[in-house]
Design a protein around this motif. Structure first.
Motif, PDB file in Angstrom:
ATOM      1  N   SER A 887       0.840  -1.195   0.000  1.00  9.42           N
ATOM      2  CA  SER A 887       0.000   0.000   0.000  1.00  9.42           C
ATOM      3  C   SER A 887       0.878   1.248   0.000  1.00  9.42           C
ATOM      4  CB  SER A 887      -0.913  -0.001   1.235  1.00  9.42           C
ATOM      5  OG  SER A 887      -1.769  -1.108   1.220  1.00  9.42           O
ATOM      6  N   PHE A 888       1.897   1.244   0.827  1.00  9.95           N
ATOM      7  CA  PHE A 888       2.821   2.377   0.953  1.00  9.95           C
ATOM      8  C   PHE A 888       3.511   2.667  -0.380  1.00  9.95           C
ATOM      9  CE2 PHE A 888       7.521   2.881   2.231  1.00  9.95           C
ATOM     10  CZ  PHE A 888       7.519   4.248   2.000  1.00  9.95           C
ATOM     11  N   LEU A 889       4.119   1.639  -0.970  1.00  8.31           N
ATOM     12  CA  LEU A 889       4.856   1.844  -2.213  1.00  8.31           C
ATOM     13  C   LEU A 889       3.942   2.251  -3.360  1.00  8.31           C
ATOM     14  CD1 LEU A 889       7.333  -1.192  -2.067  1.00  8.31           C
ATOM     15  CD2 LEU A 889       7.767   1.177  -1.426  1.00  8.31           C
ATOM     16  N   GLY A 890       2.715   1.706  -3.347  1.00  7.27           N
ATOM     17  CA  GLY A 890       1.766   2.066  -4.398  1.00  7.27           C
ATOM     18  C   GLY A 890       1.357   3.520  -4.357  1.00  7.27           C
ATOM     19  N   SER A 891       1.515   4.157  -3.206  1.00  9.21           N
ATOM     20  CA  SER A 891       1.092   5.559  -3.068  1.00  9.21           C
ATOM     21  C   SER A 891       2.180   6.542  -3.484  1.00  9.21           C
ATOM     22  CB  SER A 891       0.690   5.836  -1.615  1.00  9.21           C
ATOM     23  OG  SER A 891       1.837   5.811  -0.768  1.00  9.21           O
ATOM     24  N   ILE A 892       3.426   6.035  -3.709  1.00  9.43           N
ATOM     25  CA  ILE A 892       4.539   6.926  -4.083  1.00  9.43           C
ATOM     26  C   ILE A 892       5.248   6.393  -5.325  1.00  9.43           C
ATOM     27  CG2 ILE A 892       4.927   7.875  -1.764  1.00  9.43           C
ATOM     28  CD1 ILE A 892       7.272   5.782  -1.544  1.00  9.43           C
ATOM     29  N   PRO A 893       4.531   6.172  -6.407  1.00 11.99           N
ATOM     30  CA  PRO A 893       5.177   5.575  -7.593  1.00 11.99           C
ATOM     31  C   PRO A 893       6.335   6.433  -8.085  1.00 11.99           C
ATOM     32  CG  PRO A 893       3.048   6.540  -8.169  1.00 11.99           C
ATOM     33  CD  PRO A 893       3.139   6.561  -6.673  1.00 11.99           C
ATOM     34  N   GLY A 894       7.468   5.770  -8.325  1.00 11.54           N
ATOM     35  CA  GLY A 894       8.638   6.458  -8.843  1.00 11.54           C
ATOM     36  C   GLY A 894       9.424   7.240  -7.820  1.00 11.54           C
ATOM     37  N   LYS A 895       8.981   7.216  -6.574  1.00  9.47           N
ATOM     38  CA  LYS A 895       9.675   7.977  -5.524  1.00  9.47           C
ATOM     39  C   LYS A 895      10.569   7.046  -4.705  1.00  9.47           C
ATOM     40  CE  LYS A 895       7.251  11.767  -6.417  1.00  9.47           C
ATOM     41  NZ  LYS A 895       6.136  12.140  -5.542  1.00  9.47           N
ATOM     42  N   ASN A 896      11.484   7.666  -3.952  1.00 10.02           N
ATOM     43  CA  ASN A 896      12.392   6.917  -3.085  1.00 10.02           C
ATOM     44  C   ASN A 896      11.696   6.649  -1.752  1.00 10.02           C
ATOM     45  OD1 ASN A 896      14.465   5.861  -1.594  1.00 10.02           O
ATOM     46  ND2 ASN A 896      15.752   7.692  -1.647  1.00 10.02           N
ATOM     47  N   ALA A 897      11.460   5.396  -1.426  1.00  7.91           N
ATOM     48  CA  ALA A 897      10.745   5.044  -0.201  1.00  7.91           C
ATOM     49  C   ALA A 897      11.442   5.568   1.043  1.00  7.91           C
ATOM     50  CB  ALA A 897      10.593   3.521  -0.117  1.00  7.91           C
ATOM     51  N   ALA A 898      12.774   5.655   0.979  1.00  7.73           N
ATOM     52  CA  ALA A 898      13.534   6.090   2.155  1.00  7.73           C
ATOM     53  C   ALA A 898      13.298   7.560   2.495  1.00  7.73           C
ATOM     54  CB  ALA A 898      15.026   5.841   1.923  1.00  7.73           C
ATOM     55  N   GLU A 899      12.635   8.307   1.627  1.00  2.00           N
ATOM     56  CA  GLU A 899      12.353   9.718   1.886  1.00  2.00           C
ATOM     57  C   GLU A 899      11.022   9.912   2.617  1.00  2.00           C
ATOM     58  OE1 GLU A 899      12.748  12.115  -1.616  1.00  2.00           O
ATOM     59  OE2 GLU A 899      14.570  11.066  -2.270  1.00  2.00           O
ATOM     60  N   TYR A 900      10.384   8.790   3.017  1.00  2.00           N
ATOM     61  CA  TYR A 900       9.076   8.882   3.655  1.00  2.00           C
ATOM     62  C   TYR A 900       9.078   8.130   4.975  1.00  2.00           C
ATOM     63  CZ  TYR A 900       7.430  10.574  -0.843  1.00  2.00           C
ATOM     64  OH  TYR A 900       7.258  11.307  -1.979  1.00  2.00           O
ATOM     65  N   GLU A 901       8.201   8.560   5.840  1.00  3.17           N
ATOM     66  CA  GLU A 901       7.905   7.843   7.076  1.00  3.17           C
ATOM     67  C   GLU A 901       6.533   7.201   6.919  1.00  3.17           C
ATOM     68  OE1 GLU A 901       8.069  10.459  10.404  1.00  3.17           O
ATOM     69  OE2 GLU A 901      10.023  11.296   9.862  1.00  3.17           O
ATOM     70  N   VAL A 902       6.337   6.067   7.587  1.00  2.80           N
ATOM     71  CA  VAL A 902       5.010   5.443   7.560  1.00  2.80           C
ATOM     72  C   VAL A 902       4.492   5.294   8.980  1.00  2.80           C
ATOM     73  CG1 VAL A 902       5.292   4.203   5.377  1.00  2.80           C
ATOM     74  CG2 VAL A 902       6.045   3.136   7.479  1.00  2.80           C
ATOM     75  N   ILE A 903       3.210   5.578   9.127  1.00  2.00           N
ATOM     76  CA  ILE A 903       2.504   5.353  10.393  1.00  2.00           C
ATOM     77  C   ILE A 903       1.495   4.252  10.121  1.00  2.00           C
ATOM     78  CG2 ILE A 903       1.041   6.389  12.173  1.00  2.00           C
ATOM     79  CD1 ILE A 903       2.207   9.138  11.151  1.00  2.00           C
ATOM     80  N   ILE A 904       1.637   3.157  10.846  1.00  2.00           N
ATOM     81  CA  ILE A 904       0.745   2.007  10.653  1.00  2.00           C
ATOM     82  C   ILE A 904      -0.208   1.939  11.836  1.00  2.00           C
ATOM     83  CG2 ILE A 904       0.620  -0.504  10.412  1.00  2.00           C
ATOM     84  CD1 ILE A 904       3.482  -0.351   9.235  1.00  2.00           C
ATOM     85  N   VAL A 905      -1.502   1.985  11.542  1.00  2.00           N
ATOM     86  CA  VAL A 905      -2.519   1.938  12.594  1.00  2.00           C
ATOM     87  C   VAL A 905      -3.287   0.632  12.437  1.00  2.00           C
ATOM     88  CG1 VAL A 905      -4.484   3.101  13.641  1.00  2.00           C
ATOM     89  CG2 VAL A 905      -2.713   4.444  12.481  1.00  2.00           C
ATOM     90  N   ILE A 906      -3.263  -0.199  13.495  1.00  2.00           N
ATOM     91  CA  ILE A 906      -3.937  -1.502  13.458  1.00  2.00           C
ATOM     92  C   ILE A 906      -4.793  -1.637  14.713  1.00  2.00           C
ATOM     93  CG2 ILE A 906      -3.647  -4.004  13.273  1.00  2.00           C
ATOM     94  CD1 ILE A 906      -0.833  -3.517  12.198  1.00  2.00           C
ATOM     95  N   GLU A 907      -6.024  -2.045  14.540  1.00  2.00           N
ATOM     96  CA  GLU A 907      -6.882  -2.282  15.710  1.00  2.00           C
ATOM     97  C   GLU A 907      -6.280  -3.410  16.541  1.00  2.00           C
ATOM     98  OE1 GLU A 907     -10.056  -5.264  13.467  1.00  2.00           O
ATOM     99  OE2 GLU A 907     -10.377  -3.095  13.374  1.00  2.00           O
ATOM    100  N   PRO A 908      -6.428  -3.348  17.877  1.00  2.00           N
ATOM    101  CA  PRO A 908      -5.840  -4.398  18.732  1.00  2.00           C
ATOM    102  C   PRO A 908      -6.332  -5.787  18.323  1.00  2.00           C
ATOM    103  CG  PRO A 908      -6.612  -2.548  20.043  1.00  2.00           C
ATOM    104  CD  PRO A 908      -7.125  -2.300  18.651  1.00  2.00           C
ATOM    105  N   GLY A 909      -5.421  -6.760  18.347  1.00  2.00           N
ATOM    106  CA  GLY A 909      -5.763  -8.127  17.975  1.00  2.00           C
ATOM    107  C   GLY A 909      -4.529  -8.863  17.491  1.00  2.00           C
ATOM    108  N   LEU A 910      -4.742  -9.973  16.759  1.00  2.00           N
ATOM    109  CA  LEU A 910      -3.634 -10.812  16.311  1.00  2.00           C
ATOM    110  C   LEU A 910      -2.664 -10.069  15.410  1.00  2.00           C
ATOM    111  CD1 LEU A 910      -5.060 -14.361  15.427  1.00  2.00           C
ATOM    112  CD2 LEU A 910      -3.189 -13.814  16.988  1.00  2.00           C
ATOM    113  N   LEU A 911      -3.199  -9.302  14.455  1.00  2.00           N
ATOM    114  CA  LEU A 911      -2.324  -8.622  13.517  1.00  2.00           C
ATOM    115  C   LEU A 911      -1.433  -7.617  14.240  1.00  2.00           C
ATOM    116  CD1 LEU A 911      -1.427  -8.231  10.614  1.00  2.00           C
ATOM    117  CD2 LEU A 911      -3.265  -6.549  10.305  1.00  2.00           C
ATOM    118  N   PHE A 912      -1.997  -6.887  15.197  1.00  2.00           N
ATOM    119  CA  PHE A 912      -1.197  -5.922  15.950  1.00  2.00           C
ATOM    120  C   PHE A 912      -0.095  -6.633  16.737  1.00  2.00           C
ATOM    121  CE2 PHE A 912      -0.084  -3.119  19.448  1.00  2.00           C
ATOM    122  CZ  PHE A 912       0.054  -1.895  18.804  1.00  2.00           C
TER     123      PHE A 912
END
Length: 1011
Positions: A887-912
């Protein structure tokens, strides 16, 4: 659809400064997740410019742990073949077979080598066959079996004899039998030397000083004893029967020595056989005033003079018809009335129909001799597929015709000699004329004169040709030696049920070929071979053979070879006790026979000479599909006849080699590809570069060998490109295990990074699948599994993630050692996986593994994995992270991923909880989660952040957790917020984690400070 490119690795500045590019090329590739139903694709990650962008970058170059290895990324020009020759010498290729034979192991794997024919240069068909065998042998050897593989050559036979006679031209007519044999032996030896040198160069593992040859004295003696075993059981007999006969070679041929020409043109004819005496049931239909003829069709007009009967199908319906144009009355099959009238450009009026049995006891007159009677006879071989439903029968010129003649005591006179010419017993107009040429023309003219020719037309159809002279054969009766295979076939078919055939359809093909074989003619009228060991009476039609004569002869042959049949006087060929009963040395009543054994019988008895022990069966026979009617079958029949067992447990059948467009290879088409040119290059190396033996071996393994196999420049270039990509991957692995010792530096599996554990999890699954594919002899699947792993899982996924850890952490940091632990295991499994296919490359890699000293991959066993590597839960951790990363990479096509920060929000549970396993703290630029995301830093939250930036991108998704086979299922929502980083680029690692320009990030500062 999500696509992934190989991203810029950390430490790229130092790489650029060093002038090296480490890591695979940039191209999209599918990333497969094993053990789940989901498939993910990795989006592109763009990196910073590869040029140095900071004046301070170069000063940190020496602090970055760049890969170090002498293993070259590519071998250019002559480097590839030259390196292979060095490897063969240095790694003891020539001693490997003997070494493995001396090991104290209980299990033995026996691959019985079908002997190639010793009459020509090595070709790609040889390469296909020998390399397939070598891959199988090397795999089983590495798995711990002692390999029994004795290479052999088929050295006798007509093709070699014809070759030397054609080279001698007119001089050949004056040669004695022994002169022909000596020249043939020399020719075969020269061909064997060429082929042996080529097989050795291809890396085929064998003891090349101990091979078997069908002209070896011991082999010939063994063959004579097998012949007598079968004779003693009543399976060998002499008889006057129709056989395939080659006028161009002047000898009988077996079915396996024929090839069918689909473009052969025959002069087909419709012929009247005037009804002489109607059967009692048909008598009322004839009023005596209108003559009736039986109408037949044949593609072999030259056989009409030898006709002895006309056959019909008892169960079929027949019709009496009147021709509208001529008024003639014909008897034909009722089902064929319309087709025949159309062919004859007329119409038929059906006067009456009746059953085939109603023809019983009727007779016709011969169309060339009104005084000769041809009876109407029932026969099961009559079909309605072609012709008129009535079959002209010449017992001397057809297998089914012979069967009818045997039942009804018909004459079996043959009017055709060994040269395919009508004999003096034929009609005066036919004598001395070749049956397939002028003889056919004269027969047709004679039928016209007798007013019994109804129609003639050319027919293009498949017709048997002599496999060596490429000229048509005939069927003619002659006195020959035969094996009665009727009972043997029944037992053989039963025994085949316990033999594994790959592919499975080959079993039915072989059984069908055996069913179509009425008997086996094993005598040939030549001199280059092993004599049929019988003595013929000088005046009577009887012969001499018994256990005493055979044992005496076998002993002589064992000492001196089969030449004794032509060099010793007849009285010395017989033991004394038999000689005295046969007229004594002065008045010997018997002379040695002049026939030699069929070479299919010769090679078919190889199991008796090569396989150790009387009860031994080979684990594997592996040959081309033509051997289903040849060596596979002759081996089976001789083994079943003498010891009631199949000589093989598994039979693998491969296809033929064809040109790039699927065309047959031939000198006339100019598409012959010489294996030596593939390996060493041609005269113009810009168009025919030297590829080396491993490219040839890769092509063999990658091909779908169970069908026809194509080869050409594009296939070879593709194989070379595949190997270069593999070399690139291997170079990365080798370069990054420098300074690592598995015995002292390995990290326990449970303490490794999750992504490293995950790679071992994938590796274990790969090892299992590759081992299973080798066991099934599906080497193409081995290649597909390897290519998918080293391009997708390694180059396009794992390597791109771990470069920062490898290059920029301190040398002994557990995080780096974790990665190296995985890389060492990957390297070991990878090399052993392709070693049977690419022995030169495997040994070359082993020479460059820094923690191995003078080890051979082939002397250290097969792939070794650990059950603790298998951790299905790891899939959820990696897959879920990759879903978010996607999802992250798809939102910045052609850009350098290292120039961005990501905030991941997950509801409490197994995935978190899974994400917390990858990142314990809330925000990190060095966590396992951030490594997988490849962002500047990652923040993990259980609820939305309080503050939002205006330039942030918000993405949402869900991920299904599916554990314990579905017992644990939980679908969780997640949110990925992407914001540009506020940090600066670190001049050492190029990650955007520094507080200000030209200063090191905290991680790099700590590492450099420590140094």
């Amino acid at each position: 659809m999500r696509w992934g490119l190989y991203p810029r690795g950390p430490g790229a500045a130092a790489l650029a400064a060093a002038g090296r590019l480490w890591g695979p090329p940039r191209f999209p590739c599918r990333l497969g997740w094993l053990g789940t139903t989901r498939r993910l694709l990795v989006r592109p990650v763009t990196g910073a410019n590869n040029q140095l962008t900071s004046p301070n970058s170069s000063k940190y170059r020496d602090t970055v742990l760049l890969p170090q290895t002498g293993f070259p990324m590519k071998l250019l020009g002559r480097q590839q073949p030259d390196t292979e020759l060095e490897i063969q010498q240095k790694c003891g290729f020539s001693e490997l077979y003997s070494w493995q034979r001396e090991r104290k192991v209980k299990k033995e794997f026996c691959l019985h080598d079908g002997p190639p024919y010793a009459n020509g240069d090595p070709h790609v068909g040889h390469a296909l066959n020998k390399i397939l065998k070598d891959i199988a042998n090397r795999f089983h050897m590495m798995r711990g079996s002692k390999i029994h593989f004795v290479p052999g050559w088929d050295c006798h036979g007509l093709p070699i004899e014809l070759k030397i006679l054609s080279e001698l031209g007119g001089k050949a007519q004056n040669l004695s039998a022994m002169e022909i044999r000596e020249k043939a032996r020399s020719f075969a030896k020269a061909a064997i030397a060429k082929q042996k040198a080529a097989f050795t160069r291809w890396g085929i593992m064998a003891d090349w000083n101990n091979c078997y040859h069908t002209f070896d004295r011991e082999y010939e003696a063994k063959q004579l004893r097998v012949f007598y075993q079968m004779y003693d059981k009543g399976l060998v007999y002499r008889s006057y029967k129709p056989v395939f006969w080659s006028p161009s070679s002047r000898t009988a041929l077996a079915e396996a020595e024929l090839e069918y020409n689909p473009e052969h043109v025959s002069r087909s004819i419709y012929v009247k056989f005037p009804l002489l005496e109607p059967s009692p049931k048909l008598a009322p239909l004839t009023d005596g005033s209108s003559p009736i003829s039986v109408l037949i069709w044949t593609t072999q007009p030259w056989t009409i003079p030898a006709n002895q009967a006309v056959c019909y199908m008892p169960e079929a319906k027949y019709a009496l018809v009147k021709c509208s144009t001529s008024g003639d009355l014909y008897i034909v099959a009722a089902d064929k009335v319309a087709a025949i009238s159309s062919t004859l450009d007329t119409t038929f009026e059906v006067i009456s129909t009746f059953e085939g049995v109603d023809l019983e006891n009727g007779t016709c007159s011969h169309p060339l001799n009104p005084e000769k009677v041809s009876p109407l006879l029932p026969a099961n071989h009559v079909t309605m597929a072609k012709g008129t439903g009535l079959v002209h029968t010449a017992p001397a010129h057809g297998m089914e015709d012979y069967s009818v003649a045997s039942q009804h005591n018909l004459p079996m006179d043959c009017l055709v000699d060994e040269d395919g010419i009508f004999t003096d017993d034929a009609h005066p107009e036919l004598q001395k004329k070749a049956v397939l040429e002028e003889g056919t023309d004269v027969v047709i003219k004679m039928l016209q004169s007798a007013k019994n020719l109804v129609k003639e037309e050319n027919l293009t159809h498949s017709y048997p040709y002599d496999w060596r002279t490429k000229k048509p054969v005939v069927i003619r009766a002659s006195k020959q030696w035969f094996i009665n295979i009727a009972d043997v076939k029944t037992t053989a078919k039963e025994l085949l049920k316990s033999v594994k055939f790959i592919p499975g359809a080959a079993l039915n093909a072989m059984v069908d070929m055996m069913d179509r074989r009425p008997y086996w003619c094993i005598s040939r009228q030549r001199v280059w071979g092993v004599p049929i060991p019988v003595f013929h009476h000088k005046t009577k039609d009887e012969y001499l053979i018994n256990s005493q004569t055979i044992e005496h002869l076998a002993n002589l042959v064992e000492q001196h070879g089969s030449d004794i049949w032509w060099t010793l006087p007849p009285e010395q060929l017989l033991p004394k006790e038999v000689l005295s009963q046969a007229g004594g040395p002065e008045a010997l009543e018997y002379v040695p026979g002049q026939d030699i054994l069929d070479i299919w019988f010769e090679s078919g008895t190889s199991w008796s000479y090569v396989l150790p022990g009387t009860d031994q069966r080979a684990d594997l026979y592996l040959e081309g599909k033509d051997q289903l009617g040849g060596w596979f079958q002759s081996s089976l029949l001789t083994s079943v006849a003498t010891r009631k067992k199949a000589p093989f447990k598994t039979v693998v059948v491969h296809g033929f080699t064809l040109g790039e467009k699927g065309e047959k290879m031939s000198k006339s088409l100019g598409n012959i590809i010489d294996p030596d040119v593939i390996i060493n290059g041609g005269q113009d190396q810009s168009t025919e570069p030297p590829y080396g033996a491993d490219v040839l071996r890769w092509w063999v393994a990658e091909s779908n060998v169970f069908s026809e196999v194509t080869i050409g420049s594009s296939a070879l270039k593709a194989a070379r490109d595949d190997l270069n990509k593999l070399r690139n991957t291997l170079r990365f692995l080798l370069g990054n295990v420098t300074g690592f010792n598995p015995e002292t530096d390995s990290i326990p599996v449970d303490e490794m990074y999750v992504i490293d554990q995950y790679m071992l999890h994938l590796l274990q699954d790969l090892a299992t699948k590759i081992t299973d594919s080798y066991k099934q002899y599906d080497f193409g699947k081995v290649i597909r599994l390897l290519k998918a792993f080293y391009t997708r899982e390694l180059s396009n996924f794992y390597f791109s993630i771990i470069k920062d850890r490898l290059y920029c952490e301190s040398e002994n940091d557990p995080r780096r050692r974790s990665c190296q632990t995985a890389l060492a295991e990957i390297l070991d499994v990878l090399v052993r996986s392709f070693a049977p296919i690419l022995p030169h490359l495997a040994e070359e890699v082993f020479q460059h593994i820094p923690y191995l000293k003078d080890q051979s991959v082939f002397r250290t066993g097969w792939i070794s994995t650990s059950s603790i590597w298998k951790k299905p839960g790891l899939e959820e951790a990696v897959e879920s992270t990759c879903a978010m990363r996607d999802s992250f990479l798809g939102s910045i096509p052609g850009k350098n991923a290292a120039e961005y920060e990501v905030i991941i929000v997950i509801e409490p549970g197994l995935l978190f909880e899974i994400m917390e396993m990858l990142q314990a703290e809330e925000t990190s630029s060095t966590s396992q989660l951030n490594e997988l995301m490849m962002a500047s830093q990652s923040t993990l939250l259980a609820q939305d952040p309080r503050e939002r930036t205006a330039d942030g991108i918000e993405l949402t998704g869900t991920f299904l957790i599916n554990l314990e086979g579905g017992d644990i299922r939980e679908e969780s929502s997640y949110k990925v917020i992407v914001v540009p980083t506020s940090k600066e680029k670190c001049p050492r690692c190029w990650k955007y984690t520094a507080e200000s320009a030209d200063t090191l990030c905290p991680r790099c500062a700590e590492v450099v400070g420590g140094k």
